[in-house]
Design an enzyme around this catalytic site. Structure first.
Site, PDB file in Angstrom:
ATOM      1  N   ARG A  20       0.839  -1.216   0.000  1.00 42.03           N
ATOM      2  CA  ARG A  20       0.000   0.000   0.000  1.00 42.03           C
ATOM      3  C   ARG A  20       0.872   1.264   0.000  1.00 42.03           C
ATOM      4  O   ARG A  20       0.991   1.952  -1.006  1.00 42.03           O
ATOM      5  CB  ARG A  20      -0.939  -0.023   1.221  1.00 42.03           C
ATOM      6  CG  ARG A  20      -2.101   0.954   1.122  1.00 42.03           C
ATOM      7  CD  ARG A  20      -1.761   2.367   1.515  1.00 42.03           C
ATOM      8  NE  ARG A  20      -1.286   2.469   2.896  1.00 42.03           N
ATOM      9  CZ  ARG A  20      -0.742   3.565   3.400  1.00 42.03           C
ATOM     10  NH1 ARG A  20      -0.578   4.642   2.656  1.00 42.03           N
ATOM     11  NH2 ARG A  20      -0.317   3.584   4.652  1.00 42.03           N
ATOM     12  N   HIS A 213       6.076   4.706  12.599  1.00 39.92           N
ATOM     13  CA  HIS A 213       6.165   4.637  11.127  1.00 39.92           C
ATOM     14  C   HIS A 213       7.273   5.612  10.706  1.00 39.92           C
ATOM     15  O   HIS A 213       7.035   6.795  10.503  1.00 39.92           O
ATOM     16  CB  HIS A 213       4.810   5.022  10.531  1.00 39.92           C
ATOM     17  CG  HIS A 213       4.722   4.895   9.036  1.00 39.92           C
ATOM     18  ND1 HIS A 213       3.907   3.973   8.419  1.00 39.92           N
ATOM     19  CD2 HIS A 213       5.327   5.568   8.036  1.00 39.92           C
ATOM     20  CE1 HIS A 213       4.015   4.096   7.100  1.00 39.92           C
ATOM     21  NE2 HIS A 213       4.874   5.065   6.842  1.00 39.92           N
ATOM     22  N   HIS A 215      10.499   7.071   8.413  1.00 44.14           N
ATOM     23  CA  HIS A 215      11.030   7.190   7.055  1.00 44.14           C
ATOM     24  C   HIS A 215      12.530   7.456   7.144  1.00 44.14           C
ATOM     25  O   HIS A 215      12.999   8.121   8.071  1.00 44.14           O
ATOM     26  CB  HIS A 215      10.334   8.324   6.302  1.00 44.14           C
ATOM     27  CG  HIS A 215       8.973   7.944   5.789  1.00 44.14           C
ATOM     28  ND1 HIS A 215       8.265   8.713   4.910  1.00 44.14           N
ATOM     29  CD2 HIS A 215       8.196   6.856   6.027  1.00 44.14           C
ATOM     30  CE1 HIS A 215       7.107   8.135   4.624  1.00 44.14           C
ATOM     31  NE2 HIS A 215       7.034   7.007   5.300  1.00 44.14           N
ATOM     32  N   CYS A 246      10.136   9.279  -1.141  1.00 44.36           N
ATOM     33  CA  CYS A 246       9.531  10.317  -0.297  1.00 44.36           C
ATOM     34  C   CYS A 246       8.875  11.360  -1.190  1.00 44.36           C
ATOM     35  O   CYS A 246       9.565  12.057  -1.935  1.00 44.36           O
ATOM     36  CB  CYS A 246      10.569  10.984   0.598  1.00 44.36           C
ATOM     37  SG  CYS A 246       9.839  12.225   1.681  1.00 44.36           S
ATOM     38  N   ASN A 255      10.070   5.152   3.091  1.00 41.64           N
ATOM     39  CA  ASN A 255       9.778   4.182   4.146  1.00 41.64           C
ATOM     40  C   ASN A 255      11.016   3.417   4.629  1.00 41.64           C
ATOM     41  O   ASN A 255      11.855   2.999   3.826  1.00 41.64           O
ATOM     42  CB  ASN A 255       8.782   3.145   3.614  1.00 41.64           C
ATOM     43  CG  ASN A 255       7.390   3.724   3.440  1.00 41.64           C
ATOM     44  OD1 ASN A 255       6.844   4.305   4.367  1.00 41.64           O
ATOM     45  ND2 ASN A 255       6.838   3.585   2.243  1.00 41.64           N
TER      46      ASN A 255
HETATM   47 MG    MG Z   1       5.301   5.741   4.791  1.00 45.26          MG
END
Ligand code: MG
Length: 308
Positions: A20, A213, A215, A246, A255
């Site tokens: 996703r 989460h 990055h 990004c 990510n």
């Molecule tokens: Mg992300």
């Protein structure tokens, strides 16, 4: 070689977001067959939860316009939850029609991102989430809530910690089972992670309700993960191969790569259940489909040892 790590969790849950969050930020359009095989390979590699797609309007994310077709071909009754993103009630209707049991909503911690990404305001976004989340909960679904821009915002700069905690509090009050705290532009550093987690604890939010989460845009994702582990966080979002650049910086690195996370957890002796070799093979295979090298340093280091 692994070394025990006093004070760290014994095991963590890796929440895989590659199909996703990864693919929605790749320019290539991936065929349904490839997406389904990607998700099945991630499950086979031991990922305990794999976010499959998003029921956002195809106009906004053409890469995931085939969400219903993908979900129809997945084993939703299997042991591994395959959540889908639902931006609003229309998205929830599609998820319910598809038989999904896990959904996620997407909130903003800042005014500007709420305006740009949600066409709302920091305060007004909850009015849209309320009916979506209530109906999802009434239908017996699990609802995760992402919060974007928890550390820095490309328009507003550093984001006040109390603003992030207040946003999270409201989403928990609406029934979110878990908050995923996103460092959407990757500017967060380890001290900031600790301060944010301590602020949530100070508001009575138990750490089990929080996922991180991160990055890797500024190379901080693993350092930030380490800081979060020290604060007891046990759920980490990651994207196989580091899929998904990004969108807010001229960087191929967005990510945190699942393989990079697995490598560090292995070194710390923290359990995760993922077969690194199978995962690297999967990411190498997907990189071939996307015709670009994997962003993950660990995949690049190891992929010569495996055939995709
Ligand atoms: Mg992300």
């Amino acid at each position: 070689m692994s070394h025990s790590s006093p004070g760290m969790p014994e095991t963590v849950t890796i929440y895989e977001v590659g199909p996703r969050d990864g693919l929605q930020n790749e320019s290539a359009l991936v065929p349904v067959d490839t997406k389904v095989e990607f998700i099945e390979r991630l499950v086979a590699a031991g990922l305990p939860i794999v976010e499959a797609t998003s029921f956002v309007h195809p106009r906004w994310v053409p890469q995931l316009a085939d969400a219903a077709e993908v979900v129809a071909r997945l084993d939703l009754a299997g042991t591994v939850p395959l959540p889908v993103l639902v931006p609003n009630e229309r998205g929830l209707d599609r998820a319910l029609d598809a038989g999904c049991s896990h959904v996620a909503v997407f909130a903003s911690a800042t005014e500007t991102f709420a305006a740009k990404n949600l066409n709302s305001t920091l305060d007004g976004q909850f009015e849209a989430f309320e009916p979506t989340m209530r109906r999802a909960l009434e239908a017996g679904l699990d609802v995760r809530a992402y919060i974007s821009m928890c550390f820095g915002d490309p328009w507003e700069g550093e984001v006040p910690i109390d603003q992030v905690v207040a946003t999270g509090r409201r989403l928990l009050d609406l029934g979110a089972s878990q908050l995923s705290l996103g460092d959407t532009i990757g500017v967060g550093t380890a001290g900031h992670v600790g301060a944010l987690l301590e602020a949530f604890a100070g508001e009575g939010v138990v750490v089990d309700r929080l996922a991180m989460h991160f990055h890797d845009t500024y190379g901080q994702a693993l350092a930030n993960t380490f800081a979060a582990l020290q604060h007891g966080v046990t759920t980490f979002d990651a994207s196989a191969g580091g899929l998904g650049g990004c969108p807010y910086a001229h960087s191929a690195t967005g990510n945190l790569a699942t393989e990079d996370l697995v490598w560090m957890l292995d070194g710390l002796g923290i359990g995760h259940g993922v077969d690194l070799q199978a995962l690297v093979a999967t990411s190498t295979w997907m990189a071939d489909h996307l015709a670009k090298p994997p962003a993950s340093a660990v995949v690049r280091a190891l992929s010569g040892n495996f055939s995709g």
